[in-house]
Write a protein that holds these residues in place. Sequence first.
Motif, PDB file in Angstrom:
ATOM      1  N   UNK A 283       0.829  -1.213   0.000  1.00 55.13           N
ATOM      2  CA  UNK A 283       0.000   0.000   0.000  1.00 55.13           C
ATOM      3  C   UNK A 283       0.862   1.261   0.000  1.00 55.13           C
ATOM      4  N   UNK A 284       2.045   1.171   0.634  1.00 54.81           N
ATOM      5  CA  UNK A 284       2.930   2.342   0.692  1.00 54.81           C
ATOM      6  C   UNK A 284       3.862   2.390  -0.519  1.00 54.81           C
ATOM      7  N   UNK A 285       3.719   1.462  -1.409  1.00 51.60           N
ATOM      8  CA  UNK A 285       4.548   1.431  -2.619  1.00 51.60           C
ATOM      9  C   UNK A 285       5.985   1.011  -2.339  1.00 51.60           C
ATOM     10  N   UNK A 286       6.188   0.232  -1.283  1.00 51.82           N
ATOM     11  CA  UNK A 286       7.552  -0.201  -0.938  1.00 51.82           C
ATOM     12  C   UNK A 286       7.751  -1.635  -1.433  1.00 51.82           C
ATOM     13  N   UNK A 287       8.868  -1.842  -2.112  1.00 54.20           N
ATOM     14  CA  UNK A 287       9.124  -3.182  -2.638  1.00 54.20           C
ATOM     15  C   UNK A 287      10.067  -3.951  -1.691  1.00 54.20           C
ATOM     16  N   UNK A 288       9.625  -5.131  -1.262  1.00 56.55           N
ATOM     17  CA  UNK A 288      10.478  -5.968  -0.395  1.00 56.55           C
ATOM     18  C   UNK A 288      11.231  -6.950  -1.299  1.00 56.55           C
ATOM     19  N   UNK A 289      12.567  -6.933  -1.192  1.00 58.23           N
ATOM     20  CA  UNK A 289      13.387  -7.780  -2.076  1.00 58.23           C
ATOM     21  C   UNK A 289      13.497  -9.204  -1.544  1.00 58.23           C
ATOM     22  N   UNK A 290      13.614  -9.314  -0.219  1.00 59.65           N
ATOM     23  CA  UNK A 290      13.918 -10.638   0.346  1.00 59.65           C
ATOM     24  C   UNK A 290      13.412 -10.677   1.794  1.00 59.65           C
ATOM     25  N   UNK A 291      12.992 -11.844   2.221  1.00 61.43           N
ATOM     26  CA  UNK A 291      12.548 -11.982   3.616  1.00 61.43           C
ATOM     27  C   UNK A 291      13.217 -13.207   4.223  1.00 61.43           C
ATOM     28  N   UNK A 292      13.675 -13.117   5.465  1.00 67.09           N
ATOM     29  CA  UNK A 292      14.186 -14.329   6.115  1.00 67.09           C
ATOM     30  C   UNK A 292      13.619 -14.424   7.538  1.00 67.09           C
ATOM     31  N   UNK A 293      13.165 -15.627   7.857  1.00 64.26           N
ATOM     32  CA  UNK A 293      12.593 -15.861   9.179  1.00 64.26           C
ATOM     33  C   UNK A 293      13.646 -16.563  10.015  1.00 64.26           C
ATOM     34  N   UNK A 294      13.992 -15.909  11.098  1.00 61.94           N
ATOM     35  CA  UNK A 294      15.072 -16.395  11.964  1.00 61.94           C
ATOM     36  C   UNK A 294      14.650 -17.691  12.648  1.00 61.94           C
ATOM     37  N   UNK A 295      15.484 -18.721  12.510  1.00 67.41           N
ATOM     38  CA  UNK A 295      15.165 -20.001  13.158  1.00 67.41           C
ATOM     39  C   UNK A 295      15.565 -19.940  14.630  1.00 67.41           C
ATOM     40  N   UNK A 296      14.645 -20.271  15.505  1.00 65.96           N
ATOM     41  CA  UNK A 296      14.932 -20.118  16.943  1.00 65.96           C
ATOM     42  C   UNK A 296      15.884 -21.187  17.440  1.00 65.96           C
ATOM     43  N   UNK A 297      16.717 -20.776  18.380  1.00 63.62           N
ATOM     44  CA  UNK A 297      17.624 -21.727  19.032  1.00 63.62           C
ATOM     45  C   UNK A 297      17.287 -21.730  20.521  1.00 63.62           C
ATOM     46  N   UNK A 298      17.908 -22.626  21.258  1.00 63.23           N
ATOM     47  CA  UNK A 298      17.693 -22.618  22.713  1.00 63.23           C
ATOM     48  C   UNK A 298      18.242 -21.330  23.330  1.00 63.23           C
ATOM     49  N   UNK A 299      19.231 -20.706  22.689  1.00 64.03           N
ATOM     50  CA  UNK A 299      19.723 -19.412  23.169  1.00 64.03           C
ATOM     51  C   UNK A 299      18.597 -18.380  23.127  1.00 64.03           C
ATOM     52  N   UNK A 300      17.833 -18.389  22.013  1.00 67.26           N
ATOM     53  CA  UNK A 300      16.696 -17.461  21.900  1.00 67.26           C
ATOM     54  C   UNK A 300      15.653 -17.763  22.972  1.00 67.26           C
ATOM     55  N   UNK A 301      15.419 -19.063  23.184  1.00 63.00           N
ATOM     56  CA  UNK A 301      14.421 -19.475  24.178  1.00 63.00           C
ATOM     57  C   UNK A 301      14.842 -18.951  25.551  1.00 63.00           C
ATOM     58  N   UNK A 302      16.115 -19.170  25.878  1.00 60.24           N
ATOM     59  CA  UNK A 302      16.632 -18.757  27.188  1.00 60.24           C
ATOM     60  C   UNK A 302      16.514 -17.236  27.354  1.00 60.24           C
ATOM     61  N   UNK A 303      16.921 -16.534  26.323  1.00 63.54           N
ATOM     62  CA  UNK A 303      16.874 -15.070  26.364  1.00 63.54           C
ATOM     63  C   UNK A 303      15.432 -14.580  26.500  1.00 63.54           C
ATOM     64  N   UNK A 304      14.536 -15.222  25.775  1.00 63.38           N
ATOM     65  CA  UNK A 304      13.128 -14.832  25.787  1.00 63.38           C
ATOM     66  C   UNK A 304      12.531 -14.963  27.194  1.00 63.38           C
ATOM     67  N   UNK A 305      12.838 -16.088  27.851  1.00 66.71           N
ATOM     68  CA  UNK A 305      12.177 -16.351  29.131  1.00 66.71           C
ATOM     69  C   UNK A 305      12.896 -15.757  30.336  1.00 66.71           C
ATOM     70  N   UNK A 306      14.216 -15.602  30.240  1.00 66.78           N
ATOM     71  CA  UNK A 306      14.938 -15.079  31.412  1.00 66.78           C
ATOM     72  C   UNK A 306      15.352 -13.622  31.219  1.00 66.78           C
ATOM     73  N   UNK A 307      15.318 -13.166  29.964  1.00 64.70           N
ATOM     74  CA  UNK A 307      15.791 -11.809  29.678  1.00 64.70           C
ATOM     75  C   UNK A 307      17.301 -11.725  29.779  1.00 64.70           C
ATOM     76  N   UNK A 308      17.958 -12.878  29.895  1.00 66.96           N
ATOM     77  CA  UNK A 308      19.424 -12.865  30.055  1.00 66.96           C
ATOM     78  C   UNK A 308      20.065 -13.767  29.021  1.00 66.96           C
TER      79      UNK A 308
END
Length: 329
Positions: A283-308
């Motif tokens: 709608x804003x006339x912006x063209x997206x060239x590429x998209x990547x979805x970050x695959x979660x790791x246990x590091x992400x899980x730990x960071x998400x739940x403990x904030x550390x």
Amino acid sequence: MVAIQTYNLTKQFGTLTAVNSLNLAIHKGTIFGLLGPNGAGKSTLLSMLCTILNPTSGTATVNGYDILTESEKVRQSIGIVFQSISIDDRLTGRENLKFHAMLYNVPEDKIAGRIDEVLALLELSDRADDLVRTYSGGMIRRLEMARGLLHHPHILFLDEPTIGLDPQTREHIWSYIQELTRKKKGDLTVLLTTHYMDEADLLCDEVAIIDKGQIIVRDTPGNLKQDLQGEKISFNMKSPEILASLLSDNPRICKVSTESGLLEVQVIHNGNIVQEIFDIAREAGIEIDHISIHESSMHDVFLHYTGKEIRKEEDDNFTSQYRKSRRRR
Ligand SMILES: Nc1ncnc2c1ncn2[C@@H]1O[C@H](COP(=O)(O)OP(=O)(O)OP(=O)(O)O)[C@@H](O)[C@H]1O
């Protein structure tokens, strides 16, 4: 069937609550990991379950025995491998095992057979009669595990089983633990603490993240990662700042950042947010060239739940503690 069940289990040291009214059930035959930052209460919990430490309030059953009123039965039914090395390096592997078998009242006529059995299980038979001081760190860890299994426990408690070991030895130890539980066909439950995300991910059937004495979340590593899947999405485009400003008030997005040609969004619930962002961009006339979805790791899980983050210094600190404890002997 439940191997361990805690009931509002609590431990206070003065004003500090190390384990806070914890309710946890661990199924028989599983490898269960307690993951948490320094001081989270993991070792305190293990010590109470092993009857080394008395709870301030609450209780637990281990193999169906109450830790307060049936501590002797609990001890006879568990094996313990804790962080500090308790093997005597002036003795041989076999002598260490014999000493332990006597302490645990393994019947005299069964001792030699049991020792041969656990040595074979942990592939130490050919070094059994060498002095432990000639063993590598990984071999000592395996000998400690062999010792923990000598009296045929139903639950094995492992506090940081691979701390300070090199990656290859750690993977070997994981294979031994997995092989042990497989061979025991549901009769051996392993409860371990770890700081290592890969250990939690690759070794454990289930993981509980513990912080400030409480369980924040508990699930299989796969489910924990899956729940965060798609939490971070990157879009490549020419002027990411315009789209960033259009997304800044979106209630499903918690963080938007840009770099040259890159927009990164952190979403609360993925759902169909990707489509929504594509629609807003179109709608804003912006063209997206590429998209990547970050695959979660246990590091992400730990960071998400403990904030550390589990910081590298923590790992290094543990490695040096392990080395020091070896030097002190
Ligand atoms: N004997 C003790 N006296 C006083 N405080 C203690 C004692 N043992 C543990 N604590 C405190 O209780 C809290 C939990 O400690 P615990 O050793 O259980 O954490 P942990 O998760 O095992 O940490 P780490 O990963 O560093 O081993 C910490 O704040 C610790 O300082």
